[in-house]
Design a protein around this motif. Structure first.
Motif, PDB file in Angstrom:
ATOM      1  N   ASP A   1       2.015   5.147  -9.115  1.00  0.00           N
ATOM      2  CA  ASP A   1       1.567   6.472  -8.682  1.00  0.00           C
ATOM      3  C   ASP A   1       0.260   6.297  -7.935  1.00  0.00           C
ATOM      4  O   ASP A   1      -0.720   5.835  -8.516  1.00  0.00           O
ATOM      5  N   CYS A   2       0.234   6.674  -6.657  1.00  0.00           N
ATOM      6  CA  CYS A   2      -0.967   6.478  -5.837  1.00  0.00           C
ATOM      7  C   CYS A   2      -2.116   7.344  -6.359  1.00  0.00           C
ATOM      8  O   CYS A   2      -1.979   8.558  -6.491  1.00  0.00           O
ATOM      9  N   ASP A   3      -3.246   6.705  -6.630  1.00  0.00           N
ATOM     10  CA  ASP A   3      -4.424   7.429  -7.112  1.00  0.00           C
ATOM     11  C   ASP A   3      -4.971   8.391  -6.066  1.00  0.00           C
ATOM     12  O   ASP A   3      -5.504   9.438  -6.384  1.00  0.00           O
ATOM     13  N   ALA A   4      -4.844   7.992  -4.803  1.00  0.00           N
ATOM     14  CA  ALA A   4      -5.443   8.786  -3.732  1.00  0.00           C
ATOM     15  C   ALA A   4      -4.630  10.043  -3.403  1.00  0.00           C
ATOM     16  O   ALA A   4      -5.195  11.112  -3.185  1.00  0.00           O
ATOM     17  N   CYS A   5      -3.291   9.927  -3.346  1.00  0.00           N
ATOM     18  CA  CYS A   5      -2.510  11.090  -2.891  1.00  0.00           C
ATOM     19  C   CYS A   5      -1.434  11.523  -3.886  1.00  0.00           C
ATOM     20  O   CYS A   5      -0.777  12.539  -3.682  1.00  0.00           O
ATOM     21  N   GLY A   6      -1.237  10.749  -4.949  1.00  0.00           N
ATOM     22  CA  GLY A   6      -0.268  11.155  -5.968  1.00  0.00           C
ATOM     23  C   GLY A   6       1.160  10.714  -5.698  1.00  0.00           C
ATOM     24  O   GLY A   6       2.040  10.901  -6.537  1.00  0.00           O
TER      25      GLY A   6
ATOM     26  N   LYS B   1       0.833  -1.201   0.000  1.00  0.00           N
ATOM     27  CA  LYS B   1       0.000   0.000   0.000  1.00  0.00           C
ATOM     28  C   LYS B   1       0.866   1.250   0.000  1.00  0.00           C
ATOM     29  O   LYS B   1       2.076   1.178   0.249  1.00  0.00           O
ATOM     30  N   CYS B   2       0.236   2.372  -0.257  1.00  0.00           N
ATOM     31  CA  CYS B   2       0.976   3.634  -0.341  1.00  0.00           C
ATOM     32  C   CYS B   2       1.589   3.992   1.010  1.00  0.00           C
ATOM     33  O   CYS B   2       0.891   4.043   2.012  1.00  0.00           O
ATOM     34  N   PRO B   3       2.901   4.248   1.060  1.00  0.00           N
ATOM     35  CA  PRO B   3       3.557   4.578   2.328  1.00  0.00           C
ATOM     36  C   PRO B   3       3.077   5.912   2.924  1.00  0.00           C
ATOM     37  O   PRO B   3       3.254   6.151   4.106  1.00  0.00           O
ATOM     38  N   MET B   4       2.467   6.740   2.101  1.00  0.00           N
ATOM     39  CA  MET B   4       2.039   8.057   2.580  1.00  0.00           C
ATOM     40  C   MET B   4       0.597   8.039   3.076  1.00  0.00           C
ATOM     41  O   MET B   4       0.287   8.612   4.110  1.00  0.00           O
ATOM     42  N   CYS B   5      -0.334   7.429   2.330  1.00  0.00           N
ATOM     43  CA  CYS B   5      -1.748   7.515   2.715  1.00  0.00           C
ATOM     44  C   CYS B   5      -2.370   6.152   2.978  1.00  0.00           C
ATOM     45  O   CYS B   5      -3.545   6.057   3.299  1.00  0.00           O
ATOM     46  N   GLU B   6      -1.597   5.089   2.825  1.00  0.00           N
ATOM     47  CA  GLU B   6      -2.030   3.718   3.102  1.00  0.00           C
ATOM     48  C   GLU B   6      -3.107   3.209   2.154  1.00  0.00           C
ATOM     49  O   GLU B   6      -3.757   2.197   2.408  1.00  0.00           O
TER      50      GLU B   6
HETATM   51 ZN   LIG Z   1      -1.150   7.584  -1.383  1.00  0.00          ZN
END
Ligand SMILES: [Zn+2]
Length: 311
Positions: free
Chosen positions: A32-37, A5-10
């Motif tokens: 590229d995370c869809d939620a936070c970029g 999962k994304c290390p920034m927003c999970e």
């Molecule tokens: Zn993210």
């Protein structure tokens, strides 16, 4: 360890996100995370942390007094001077991920009190033995370190390796930095020209060891989550930025080897000649890139919002 999962927003990536990612190998995809970029390395299979750091690039060698070491000193002294400019006296520095202790040795020489955190024992021991530094080798995730608080907390090329960079920096700052303290973070710049031109073969992509691929906005968000705001950002580094651009230029003329391994281990006349030929061009390109915020690294100086300032 896995990174699913994304290390920034999970956020967990969708199948489409994974398909659109940059596939580095069967196991590793840059997403590229869809939620936070945020851009990060995805891997669903368990990877041994110990094994991935067996890489030649991470081998500890004594290169004190080499050209590379002098470049490093020159580079780090600029950071030491920035700290002196702000605080004048009674300065204490915590270097998180202190490696072989080069930066802290220069801090010590400048009269600061110093402490390092370094979980790699060969590196920590190198710093203890050759520079007589106090290094903590325990794994840190939160809490107050011995001799805290510090005037400055520095961390060079560490956050890109961590699966929870925001949390780690926030914990470190909350429990170990003086209220008007300074944080200095340096990471590779994903938006750099050398990265864009080299694509998958960018030197600083370093998958799977680099989990996070930061740009200006994502590193500002990490710093912001720790209650800090940037006071200065720079993009030029001799030892990482210039080397990265040189590797990118070598790649553009067809070189496919591992430049770090070759320079460390064998004398290769053709490579030296090629480097001599491309170094002036790489230097000019990297200097111009840095002026536009497109240099190979991002070095961010940040301090607490409560401390004010006019950045
Ligand atoms: Zn993210």
């Amino acid at each position: 360890m896995k990174q699913e999962k994304c290390p920034m927003c999970e956020n967990k990536p969708s199948r489409a996100e994974l398909q659109n990612g940059m596939k580095i190998s069967e196991s590793f995809t840059i997403v590229d995370c869809d939620a936070c970029g945020h851009r990060y390395t995805f891997f669903g299979d368990d990877v041994s942390e110990e094994e991935i750091y067996q890489d030649e690039r991470y081998k500890v060698i004594d290169n004190r007094n080499s050209v590379f070491d002098r470049l490093l000193s020159f580079e780090y002294k600029r950071v030491v001077n920035e700290i002196v400019k702000r605080y004048h006296s009674d300065i204490s520095v915590l270097d998180f991920g202190s490696g072989k202790g080069k930066f802290l040795s220069l801090c010590k020489a400048a009269g600061f009190s110093t402490k390092g955190v370094e979980t790699s024992l060969p590196r920590a021991n190198f710093a203890r033995k050759h520079y007589h530094l106090e290094i903590d080798s325990d794994y840190y995730s939160k809490g107050t370190l011995d001799r805290a608080p510090f005037t400055a907390i520095t961390s060079f090329h560490v956050l890109e390796h961590l699966s929870k960079p925001k949390e780690l920096l926030a914990n470190l700052v909350r429990d170990n930095l003086t209220p008007d303290g300074l944080v200095v973070i340096e990471v590779p710049n994903m938006d750099s020209w050398q990265s864009i031109w080299a694509g998958k073969s960018w030197l600083q992509l370093d998958v799977p060891r680099h989990i996070n691929h930061f740009n200006k906005s994502s590193i500002i968000s990490v710093v912001g989550a720790a209650g800090l705001r940037p006071t200065k950002i720079s993009y030029f580094s001799f030892h990482v930025g210039l080397l990265g651009m040189l590797r990118t230029c070598l790649g553009l003329v067809g070189y496919k080897g591992d430049i770090i391994y070759t320079l460390k281990n064998k004398k290769s006349l053709p490579l030296y000649l090629l480097i001599a030929l491309l170094l002036p061009l790489s230097t000019v390109l990297e200097l111009i890139a840095s002026l536009f915020g497109k240099g190979g690294i991002i070095r961010i100086y940040a301090s607490a919002i409560a401390a004010g300032g006019n950045a």
